[in-house]
Design an enzyme around this catalytic site. Structure first.
Site, PDB file in Angstrom:
ATOM      1  CE  LYS A  42      -4.093  -1.731   2.428  1.00  0.00           C
ATOM      2  NZ  LYS A  42      -4.895  -1.619   3.658  1.00  0.00           N
ATOM      3  NE  ARG A  92     -12.540  -2.759   8.163  1.00  0.00           N
ATOM      4  CZ  ARG A  92     -11.604  -2.168   7.464  1.00  0.00           C
ATOM      5  NH1 ARG A  92     -11.507  -0.865   7.488  1.00  0.00           N
ATOM      6  NH2 ARG A  92     -10.758  -2.850   6.728  1.00  0.00           N
TER       7      ARG A  92
HETATM    8  P1  ADP Z   1      -3.893  -3.625   6.416  1.00  0.00           P
HETATM    9  O1  ADP Z   1      -3.241  -2.902   5.300  1.00  0.00           O
HETATM   10  O2  ADP Z   1      -3.016  -4.669   7.055  1.00  0.00           O
HETATM   11  O3  ADP Z   1      -5.272  -4.129   6.126  1.00  0.00           O
HETATM   12  P2  ADP Z   1      -5.152  -1.589   8.067  1.00  0.00           P
HETATM   13  O4  ADP Z   1      -4.467  -0.514   8.829  1.00  0.00           O
HETATM   14  O5  ADP Z   1      -6.065  -1.173   6.971  1.00  0.00           O
HETATM   15  O6  ADP Z   1      -3.975  -2.522   7.566  1.00  0.00           O
HETATM   16  O7  ADP Z   1      -5.958  -2.516   9.056  1.00  0.00           O
HETATM   17  C1  ADP Z   1      -5.303  -3.250  10.074  1.00  0.00           C
HETATM   18  C2  ADP Z   1      -6.293  -4.193  10.716  1.00  0.00           C
HETATM   19  O8  ADP Z   1      -7.290  -3.454  11.413  1.00  0.00           O
HETATM   20  C3  ADP Z   1      -7.063  -5.070   9.730  1.00  0.00           C
HETATM   21  O9  ADP Z   1      -7.289  -6.324  10.331  1.00  0.00           O
HETATM   22  C4  ADP Z   1      -8.365  -4.349   9.533  1.00  0.00           C
HETATM   23  O10 ADP Z   1      -9.407  -5.217   9.154  1.00  0.00           O
HETATM   24  C5  ADP Z   1      -8.563  -3.811  10.939  1.00  0.00           C
HETATM   25  N1  ADP Z   1      -9.415  -2.630  10.936  1.00  0.00           N
HETATM   26  C6  ADP Z   1      -9.297  -1.519  10.185  1.00  0.00           C
HETATM   27  N2  ADP Z   1     -10.267  -0.623  10.477  1.00  0.00           N
HETATM   28  C7  ADP Z   1     -11.023  -1.207  11.443  1.00  0.00           C
HETATM   29  C8  ADP Z   1     -12.207  -0.816  12.152  1.00  0.00           C
HETATM   30  N3  ADP Z   1     -12.819   0.334  11.901  1.00  0.00           N
HETATM   31  N4  ADP Z   1     -12.712  -1.669  13.068  1.00  0.00           N
HETATM   32  C9  ADP Z   1     -12.108  -2.861  13.288  1.00  0.00           C
HETATM   33  N5  ADP Z   1     -11.024  -3.307  12.653  1.00  0.00           N
HETATM   34  C10 ADP Z   1     -10.481  -2.479  11.743  1.00  0.00           C
END
Ligand code: ADP
Length: 165
Positions: A42, A92
């Site tokens: 990313k 989610r």
């Molecule tokens: P990645 O690039 O590894 O998906 P993210 O920062 O987007 O990293 O997300 C990290 C983790 O947190 C993932 O497991 C994602 O599903 C979870 N996550 C992201 N946003 C939320 C949220 N609003 N509530 C619960 N879990 C979340």
């Protein structure tokens, strides 16, 4: 034996949704390492160090069994190095499920001692993602309810400096 879990992610930037998962995981394990991925596919607007700084500003002081770290390379190798037994991921919606199932299965094949533990997002945060927050910030919307003040401020700065648009 101390049960250690790793909560990996891009966290670009961290949101209240991430923090909620972290706090819940910290109740289940002796130690949770929130691990910021430095070099995943990313494109990020914050450097790994900036992302750690923003997580530190989230008021995690009360969580004595949480550590912050930056990791590079294969998650499985990182877990091995840290002596961790589980990966924490937040779920989610159905849209998360396919990717998470693929990654969970892959990690199990790479290291069959590791389990992925999925925590369902709280309904209050289930629609929040770092990318949605960035989109709202670019469009000038109010993001204070979704991220800590320091994160909102950092996003405003990036926008003013045209780091993202
Ligand atoms: P990645 O690039 O590894 O998906 P993210 O920062 O987007 O990293 O997300 C990290 C983790 O947190 C993932 O497991 C994602 O599903 C979870 N996550 C992201 N946003 C939320 C949220 N609003 N509530 C619960 N879990 C979340």
């Amino acid at each position: 034996m101390e049960k250690i879990a790793v909560y990996p992610g891009t966290f670009d930037p961290v949101t209240y949704g991430h923090i909620h998962i972290l706090k819940r995981a910290a109740k289940l394990f002796d130690k949770v390492i929130m691990a910021v991925a430095a070099d995943n596919y990313k494109k990020t607007i914050f450097t790994a160090e900036e992302r750690i700084g923003l997580i530190e500003a989230c008021g995690l002081q009360g969580l004595n069994n949480v550590e912050l770290d930056i990791f590079n390379g294969l998650l499985c190798d990182y877990l091995e190095k840290k002596g961790a037994v589980a990966i924490i991921r937040g779920l989610r919606a159905i849209s998360d499920f396919e990717y998470e199932m693929q990654m969970g299965s892959l990690n199990r094949h790479l290291n069959n001692k590791v389990e992925t533990v999925f925590l369902m997002a709280d309904s209050e945060y289930s629609f929040i993602s770092s990318s949605i927050i960035k989109n709202v910030a670019v469009l000038g919307g109010n993001i204070e309810q979704f991220v800590p003040d320091k994160v909102a401020e950092a996003l405003r700065e990036k926008k003013e400096n045209r780091i993202f648009s």
